[in-house]
Design a protein around this motif. Structure first.
Motif, PDB file in Angstrom:
ATOM      1  N   GLY A   1      36.500  36.285  50.281  1.00  0.00           N
ATOM      2  CA  GLY A   1      37.593  35.444  50.775  1.00  0.00           C
ATOM      3  C   GLY A   1      37.268  33.973  50.651  1.00  0.00           C
ATOM      4  N   GLU A   2      36.036  33.622  50.987  1.00  0.00           N
ATOM      5  CA  GLU A   2      35.608  32.224  50.861  1.00  0.00           C
ATOM      6  C   GLU A   2      35.622  31.793  49.404  1.00  0.00           C
ATOM      7  N   ALA A   3      35.223  32.678  48.516  1.00  0.00           N
ATOM      8  CA  ALA A   3      35.233  32.360  47.089  1.00  0.00           C
ATOM      9  C   ALA A   3      36.661  32.164  46.582  1.00  0.00           C
ATOM     10  N   LEU A   4      37.579  32.988  47.058  1.00  0.00           N
ATOM     11  CA  LEU A   4      38.981  32.815  46.659  1.00  0.00           C
ATOM     12  C   LEU A   4      39.517  31.477  47.142  1.00  0.00           C
ATOM     13  N   ARG A   5      39.200  31.119  48.374  1.00  0.00           N
ATOM     14  CA  ARG A   5      39.647  29.824  48.905  1.00  0.00           C
ATOM     15  C   ARG A   5      39.068  28.680  48.079  1.00  0.00           C
ATOM     16  N   HIS A   6      37.777  28.762  47.776  1.00  0.00           N
ATOM     17  CA  HIS A   6      37.130  27.717  46.988  1.00  0.00           C
ATOM     18  C   HIS A   6      37.802  27.573  45.619  1.00  0.00           C
ATOM     19  N   LEU A   7      38.069  28.671  44.973  1.00  0.00           N
ATOM     20  CA  LEU A   7      38.721  28.654  43.662  1.00  0.00           C
ATOM     21  C   LEU A   7      40.127  28.079  43.765  1.00  0.00           C
ATOM     22  N   ARG A   8      40.867  28.479  44.779  1.00  0.00           N
ATOM     23  CA  ARG A   8      42.230  27.975  44.979  1.00  0.00           C
ATOM     24  C   ARG A   8      42.242  26.469  45.183  1.00  0.00           C
ATOM     25  N   VAL A   9      41.360  25.992  46.048  1.00  0.00           N
ATOM     26  CA  VAL A   9      41.297  24.556  46.335  1.00  0.00           C
ATOM     27  C   VAL A   9      40.863  23.780  45.090  1.00  0.00           C
TER      28      VAL A   9
ATOM     29  N   ALA B   1      41.371  24.556  42.087  1.00  0.00           N
ATOM     30  CA  ALA B   1      42.492  24.559  41.139  1.00  0.00           C
ATOM     31  C   ALA B   1      43.626  23.658  41.615  1.00  0.00           C
ATOM     32  N   GLY B   2      43.521  23.156  42.848  1.00  0.00           N
ATOM     33  CA  GLY B   2      44.551  22.280  43.387  1.00  0.00           C
ATOM     34  C   GLY B   2      45.822  23.009  43.764  1.00  0.00           C
ATOM     35  N   LEU B   3      45.676  24.257  44.186  1.00  0.00           N
ATOM     36  CA  LEU B   3      46.831  25.091  44.521  1.00  0.00           C
ATOM     37  C   LEU B   3      46.936  25.306  46.022  1.00  0.00           C
ATOM     38  N   THR B   4      48.160  25.466  46.495  1.00  0.00           N
ATOM     39  CA  THR B   4      48.392  25.803  47.895  1.00  0.00           C
ATOM     40  C   THR B   4      48.337  27.321  48.055  1.00  0.00           C
ATOM     41  N   LEU B   5      48.232  27.749  49.290  1.00  0.00           N
ATOM     42  CA  LEU B   5      48.296  29.188  49.565  1.00  0.00           C
ATOM     43  C   LEU B   5      49.594  29.776  49.023  1.00  0.00           C
ATOM     44  N   GLN B   6      50.688  29.074  49.239  1.00  0.00           N
ATOM     45  CA  GLN B   6      51.986  29.573  48.798  1.00  0.00           C
ATOM     46  C   GLN B   6      52.047  29.711  47.274  1.00  0.00           C
ATOM     47  N   GLN B   7      51.522  28.750  46.548  1.00  0.00           N
ATOM     48  CA  GLN B   7      51.545  28.818  45.088  1.00  0.00           C
ATOM     49  C   GLN B   7      50.755  30.023  44.577  1.00  0.00           C
ATOM     50  N   VAL B   8      49.589  30.237  45.139  1.00  0.00           N
ATOM     51  CA  VAL B   8      48.769  31.374  44.703  1.00  0.00           C
ATOM     52  C   VAL B   8      49.412  32.688  45.113  1.00  0.00           C
ATOM     53  N   ALA B   9      49.927  32.748  46.324  1.00  0.00           N
ATOM     54  CA  ALA B   9      50.570  33.977  46.786  1.00  0.00           C
ATOM     55  C   ALA B   9      51.744  34.345  45.886  1.00  0.00           C
ATOM     56  N   GLU B  10      52.563  33.373  45.551  1.00  0.00           N
ATOM     57  CA  GLU B  10      53.696  33.647  44.660  1.00  0.00           C
ATOM     58  C   GLU B  10      53.219  34.055  43.271  1.00  0.00           C
ATOM     59  N   GLY B  11      52.235  33.355  42.745  1.00  0.00           N
ATOM     60  CA  GLY B  11      51.727  33.653  41.410  1.00  0.00           C
ATOM     61  C   GLY B  11      51.033  34.995  41.310  1.00  0.00           C
ATOM     62  N   ALA B  12      50.429  35.434  42.399  1.00  0.00           N
ATOM     63  CA  ALA B  12      49.713  36.710  42.414  1.00  0.00           C
ATOM     64  C   ALA B  12      50.554  37.820  43.036  1.00  0.00           C
ATOM     65  N   ASP B  13      51.814  37.524  43.336  1.00  0.00           N
ATOM     66  CA  ASP B  13      52.756  38.497  43.890  1.00  0.00           C
ATOM     67  C   ASP B  13      52.225  39.130  45.174  1.00  0.00           C
ATOM     68  N   THR B  14      51.873  38.261  46.124  1.00  0.00           N
ATOM     69  CA  THR B  14      51.410  38.708  47.432  1.00  0.00           C
ATOM     70  C   THR B  14      51.998  37.776  48.485  1.00  0.00           C
ATOM     71  N   SER B  15      51.726  38.031  49.745  1.00  0.00           N
ATOM     72  CA  SER B  15      52.267  37.161  50.785  1.00  0.00           C
ATOM     73  C   SER B  15      51.261  36.076  51.162  1.00  0.00           C
ATOM     74  N   THR B  16      51.794  34.958  51.593  1.00  0.00           N
ATOM     75  CA  THR B  16      50.957  33.849  52.033  1.00  0.00           C
ATOM     76  C   THR B  16      50.131  34.263  53.250  1.00  0.00           C
ATOM     77  N   ALA B  17      50.736  34.983  54.169  1.00  0.00           N
ATOM     78  CA  ALA B  17      50.033  35.408  55.378  1.00  0.00           C
ATOM     79  C   ALA B  17      48.846  36.310  55.041  1.00  0.00           C
ATOM     80  N   TYR B  18      49.044  37.247  54.133  1.00  0.00           N
ATOM     81  CA  TYR B  18      47.961  38.167  53.760  1.00  0.00           C
ATOM     82  C   TYR B  18      46.825  37.394  53.089  1.00  0.00           C
ATOM     83  N   LEU B  19      47.174  36.529  52.145  1.00  0.00           N
ATOM     84  CA  LEU B  19      46.155  35.750  51.443  1.00  0.00           C
ATOM     85  C   LEU B  19      45.373  34.873  52.418  1.00  0.00           C
TER      86      LEU B  19
END
Length: 70
Positions: free
Chosen positions: A10-18, A20-38
């Motif tokens: 989870g920490e690695a995913l957060r590090h990669l997301r940050v 990449a300059g992406l928000t939780l919402q952007q990644v959740a939409e792009g990966a077809d998942t919910s923001t809350a779950y991510l």
């Protein structure tokens, strides 16, 4: 020990997301998942399958690559 490894995922995913300059919402939409779950995955509250981690990481990594190439 497994919970610590999962938390690290989870920490690695957060590090990669940050990075990449992406928000939780952007990644959740792009990966077809919910923001809350991510968000819960990133905080180590939920422990997803390897498939889920790969899907989210793949989306963020592809965005990061496109930023570096630009």
């Amino acid at each position: 020990m497994a919970a610590q490894q999962e938390t690290s995922s989870g920490e690695a995913l957060r590090h990669l997301r940050v990075k990449a300059g992406l928000t939780l919402q952007q990644v959740a939409e792009g990966a077809d998942t919910s923001t809350a779950y991510l968000s819960k995955v990133e905080r180590g509250q939920l422990f997803p399958s390897d498939e889920y981690v790969g899907k989210v990481a793949g989306f963020a990594a592809s965005h990061l690559q496109s930023r570096v190439a630009a």
